[in-house]
Design an enzyme around this catalytic site. Structure first.
Site, mmCIF file in Angstrom:
data_model
loop_
_atom_site.group_PDB
_atom_site.id
_atom_site.type_symbol
_atom_site.label_atom_id
_atom_site.label_comp_id
_atom_site.label_asym_id
_atom_site.label_seq_id
_atom_site.Cartn_x
_atom_site.Cartn_y
_atom_site.Cartn_z
ATOM 1 N N SER A 46 0.832 -1.206 0.000
ATOM 2 C CA SER A 46 0.000 0.000 0.000
ATOM 3 C C SER A 46 0.870 1.261 0.000
ATOM 4 O O SER A 46 1.627 1.479 -0.936
ATOM 5 C CB SER A 46 -0.946 -0.036 1.203
ATOM 6 N N LYS B 144 -20.361 18.786 7.792
ATOM 7 C CA LYS B 144 -19.303 19.055 8.759
ATOM 8 C C LYS B 144 -19.017 17.857 9.643
ATOM 9 O O LYS B 144 -17.893 17.686 10.104
ATOM 10 C CB LYS B 144 -19.682 20.270 9.624
#
Length: 311
Positions: free
Chosen positions: A127, A179
């Site tokens: 990764s 948010k």
């Protein structure tokens, strides 16, 4: 008399800790230079553990490699005229995409300075670790090393059912509809899932571009390999993701060859050991010392934040 002996024992112990602290601060991690001193040095930079932004840390859940720590070592190698090449010894499952990106940029700056960079994969270089490796001049892996895992993942844990059982009610006051996206106190909406998938997809495309450019492969070929799967070193070499099969010593010899060095000093770069590191080592064997238990709660919080970061 017994109290006096106890007091002296405490004083001696404190004195030993002070001396150990001073020695550890002056004693750099790793082995001393090896090889015949002549043409120059080969710097060894270690990436051992999950990668995150910042300076890294050692605690209950293991060692986290900080991007600032690694980029600082690479900058030191780049600016040191005695260093002619760099070997990155890698053993990492990956980590923050942004942190891997920063380290990859630092690797390219070393190369632009005319110093070859060779990555040596130990057990694991996957990764974000492979993101970094793809920016080097050469990649060397053991036949049984695990690498690849080209992709991006983001996880969000939901605690709403647990909170309900515990009688905990969370009220959120926010400035906009997104948010609190990814909040563990409620399931995401379909639109939020779409936004998060777009974020993951954008970073994935950046990852694919890095591998295609670094490995000299077509983007189409990289996309065939970039489905998150891992490869053994031997499979990775057959797929064009690794240059050579070999050990750390083979990687060092390759770095010396690329730098045109017949004789060299092998110098391990790394952070200096601190008193905290010493106490952690005294607290138990390896990463599971009792002294690490003090940081359990913040480490669990850090782990949850780590899981929520695209990687």
């Amino acid at each position: 008399m017994a109290n006096q002996r106890l007091q002296w024992a405490v004083v001696i112990l404190l004195a030993l800790l002070v001396v150990a602290s001073v020695v550890s601060l002056l004693w750099p991690a790793g082995a001393p230079p090896r090889g015949g001193r002549s043409g120059g040095q080969i710097a060894v930079v270690a990436i051992d553990g999950p990668i995150a932004a910042g300076n890294g840390s050692s605690a209950l859940l293991g060692t986290v490699v900080g991007a600032e720590q690694v980029t600082g070592q690479l900058r030191q190698a780049r600016e040191d005229p005695a260093v002619r090449a760099v070997v990155i010894r890698m053993n990492t499952p990956g980590g923050s995409a942004a942190a891997a990106q920063e380290i990859g940029e630092a690797v390219q700056r070393v190369r632009q300075a005319g110093k070859p960079v060779v990555v040596s994969i130990a057990d694991l270089g996957a990764s974000g670790g492979y993101w970094i490796a793809a920016t080097a001049d050469r990649i060397v892996a053991n036949p049984a090393s695990l690498t690849g895992s080209i992709g991006v993942i983001m996880e969000v844990t939901h605690y709403e059912d647990l909170y309900e059982k515990l009688g905990i009610d969370v009220e959120t006051i926010k400035s906009g509809p997104y948010k609190d996206i990814g909040s563990p106190t409620r399931p995401p909406t379909d639109e939020e899932r779409r936004l998060l998938q777009g974020l993951v997809g954008d970073i994935y495309q950046q990852f694919v571009d890095v591998v295609a450019k670094g490995r000299g492969l077509s983007r189409e070929r990289v996309l065939e390999l970039a489905d998150g799967r891992i490869f053994t070193g031997r499979q990775a070499k057959a797929a064009g993701l690794v240059d050579e099969l070999g050990t750390f010593e083979d990687a060092v010899e390759l770095a010396a060859e690329l730098a045109g060095l017949e004789h060299y000093d092998l110098v391990e770069f790394g952070p200096r050991r601190s008193l905290i590191d010493l106490l952690l080592r005294l607290g138990g064997e390896g990463r599971w010392g009792l002294a690490r238990g003090v940081g359990l709660v913040p480490e669990l919080v850090r782990w949850e934040l780590y899981r929520a970061v695209p990687r």
